[in-house]
Motif scaffolding. Structure first.
Motif, mmCIF file in Angstrom:
data_model
loop_
_atom_site.group_PDB
_atom_site.id
_atom_site.type_symbol
_atom_site.label_atom_id
_atom_site.label_comp_id
_atom_site.label_asym_id
_atom_site.label_seq_id
_atom_site.Cartn_x
_atom_site.Cartn_y
_atom_site.Cartn_z
ATOM 1 N N LYS A 242 72.891 49.519 110.098
ATOM 2 C CA LYS A 242 73.116 50.815 109.444
ATOM 3 C C LYS A 242 71.832 51.387 108.856
ATOM 4 N N SER A 243 70.871 50.531 108.542
ATOM 5 C CA SER A 243 69.613 51.041 107.981
ATOM 6 C C SER A 243 68.860 51.918 108.990
ATOM 7 N N PHE A 244 69.180 51.778 110.270
ATOM 8 C CA PHE A 244 68.528 52.618 111.270
ATOM 9 C C PHE A 244 69.047 54.059 111.241
ATOM 10 N N TRP A 245 70.089 54.314 110.453
ATOM 11 C CA TRP A 245 70.522 55.694 110.221
ATOM 12 C C TRP A 245 69.428 56.470 109.492
ATOM 13 N N ALA A 246 68.522 55.765 108.840
ATOM 14 C CA ALA A 246 67.387 56.429 108.186
ATOM 15 C C ALA A 246 66.606 57.244 109.211
ATOM 16 N N ALA A 247 66.524 56.749 110.440
ATOM 17 C CA ALA A 247 65.826 57.485 111.504
ATOM 18 C C ALA A 247 66.501 58.817 111.777
ATOM 19 N N VAL A 248 67.808 58.839 111.693
ATOM 20 C CA VAL A 248 68.561 60.084 111.900
ATOM 21 C C VAL A 248 68.306 61.043 110.738
ATOM 22 N N LEU A 249 68.262 60.491 109.532
ATOM 23 C CA LEU A 249 68.051 61.333 108.347
ATOM 24 C C LEU A 249 66.687 62.004 108.336
ATOM 25 N N VAL A 250 65.662 61.314 108.818
ATOM 26 C CA VAL A 250 64.313 61.881 108.760
ATOM 27 C C VAL A 250 63.907 62.610 110.041
ATOM 28 N N ALA A 251 64.705 62.499 111.096
ATOM 29 C CA ALA A 251 64.366 63.154 112.364
ATOM 30 C C ALA A 251 64.143 64.665 112.227
ATOM 31 N N PRO A 252 64.976 65.388 111.472
ATOM 32 C CA PRO A 252 64.722 66.829 111.350
ATOM 33 C C PRO A 252 63.343 67.152 110.766
ATOM 34 N N ALA A 253 62.874 66.330 109.848
ATOM 35 C CA ALA A 253 61.548 66.569 109.266
ATOM 36 C C ALA A 253 60.462 66.392 110.320
ATOM 37 N N PHE A 254 60.572 65.356 111.143
ATOM 38 C CA PHE A 254 59.579 65.145 112.195
ATOM 39 C C PHE A 254 59.601 66.274 113.217
ATOM 40 N N LEU A 255 60.796 66.682 113.614
ATOM 41 C CA LEU A 255 60.896 67.809 114.544
ATOM 42 C C LEU A 255 60.363 69.088 113.911
ATOM 43 N N GLY A 256 60.670 69.283 112.631
ATOM 44 C CA GLY A 256 60.183 70.468 111.923
ATOM 45 C C GLY A 256 58.664 70.527 111.872
ATOM 46 N N LEU A 257 58.038 69.394 111.612
ATOM 47 C CA LEU A 257 56.566 69.367 111.588
ATOM 48 C C LEU A 257 55.985 69.644 112.965
ATOM 49 N N ASP A 258 56.623 69.094 113.994
ATOM 50 C CA ASP A 258 56.157 69.369 115.361
ATOM 51 C C ASP A 258 56.302 70.848 115.695
ATOM 52 N N LEU A 259 57.387 71.453 115.267
ATOM 53 C CA LEU A 259 57.582 72.885 115.496
ATOM 54 C C LEU A 259 56.522 73.705 114.773
ATOM 55 N N LEU A 260 56.265 73.354 113.498
ATOM 56 C CA LEU A 260 55.240 74.065 112.722
ATOM 57 C C LEU A 260 53.862 73.928 113.351
ATOM 58 N N ALA A 261 53.594 72.771 113.931
ATOM 59 C CA ALA A 261 52.288 72.527 114.546
ATOM 60 C C ALA A 261 52.185 73.146 115.930
ATOM 61 N N GLY A 262 53.261 73.773 116.407
ATOM 62 C CA GLY A 262 53.240 74.408 117.713
ATOM 63 C C GLY A 262 53.402 73.448 118.868
ATOM 64 N N GLU A 263 53.910 72.256 118.594
ATOM 65 C CA GLU A 263 54.072 71.221 119.629
ATOM 66 C C GLU A 263 54.926 71.679 120.802
#
Length: 185
Positions: free
Chosen positions: A37-58
């Protein structure tokens, strides 16, 4: 499925460790179920990683291959280090603490992202020397935090804990480099 209470306990434990309170380790469920269940942390933080990639123009000119590589590398990044640590913990004579460490490591990512994400957004949207310096300082503090998590969860000295963090950083860098090469073509 994970409950809101289980998420709250994981984040609370991680937050206590971030405040250098060793009692935070007791908040983690290192049973087989709690481990997974601790791997749900990956789901919780995924939007932040995608958001940073979007901001960086990835994703500006990226096709489906680029997105697929990004998503696959994200999953690999979340699983490779715990697998490597299974063997490292055993080599260190800390195999019995491996599950607890992985649980603490995973939940600590939520705290790290919660602290670093707003500063990274600010540094991207309003690039100034001050925001870049703040982002670098917080990154160093987060590396120290990760070493403290390893120190407490694995019950190793601080030098060994720092080595664990260095291994994590090097492995993440290698995976990122490979993913970028594959995505680029």
């Amino acid at each position: 499925m994970i409950t809101a209470d289980e998420i709250a306990r994981g984040i609370t434990g991680a937050w206590l460790l971030a405040k250098r309170n060793r009692a935070g380790i007791e908040w983690f469920d290192d049973s087989d179920g709690g481990f997974w269940k601790s791997f749900w942390a990956a789901v919780l933080v995924a939007p932040a990683f995608l958001g940073l990639d979007l901001l960086a123009g990835e994703f500006a000119d990226a096709g489906p291959r680029h997105l697929a590589v990004k998503l696959i590398s994200y999953v690999i990044d979340w699983t490779a280090f715990p697998l490597v640590m299974f063997y490292i913990a055993a080599t260190l004579g800390r195999g019995g603490q491996w599950a607890r460490y992985v649980v603490a490591y995973n939940w600590s990512a939520v705290v790290q992202v919660g602290i670093l994400f707003p500063v990274a957004v600010l540094a991207t949207l309003a690039p100034m020397a001050g925001t870049a310096l703040l982002a670098q300082a917080l990154t160093i503090l987060m590396l120290i935090y990760r070493a403290f998590v390893a120190h407490v969860a694995l019950k190793v000295n601080l030098g060994t804990a720092a080595g664990v963090v260095l291994l994590d950083v090097l492995l993440a860098g290698l995976l990122k480099n490979v993913a970028e090469r594959i995505a680029g073509g």
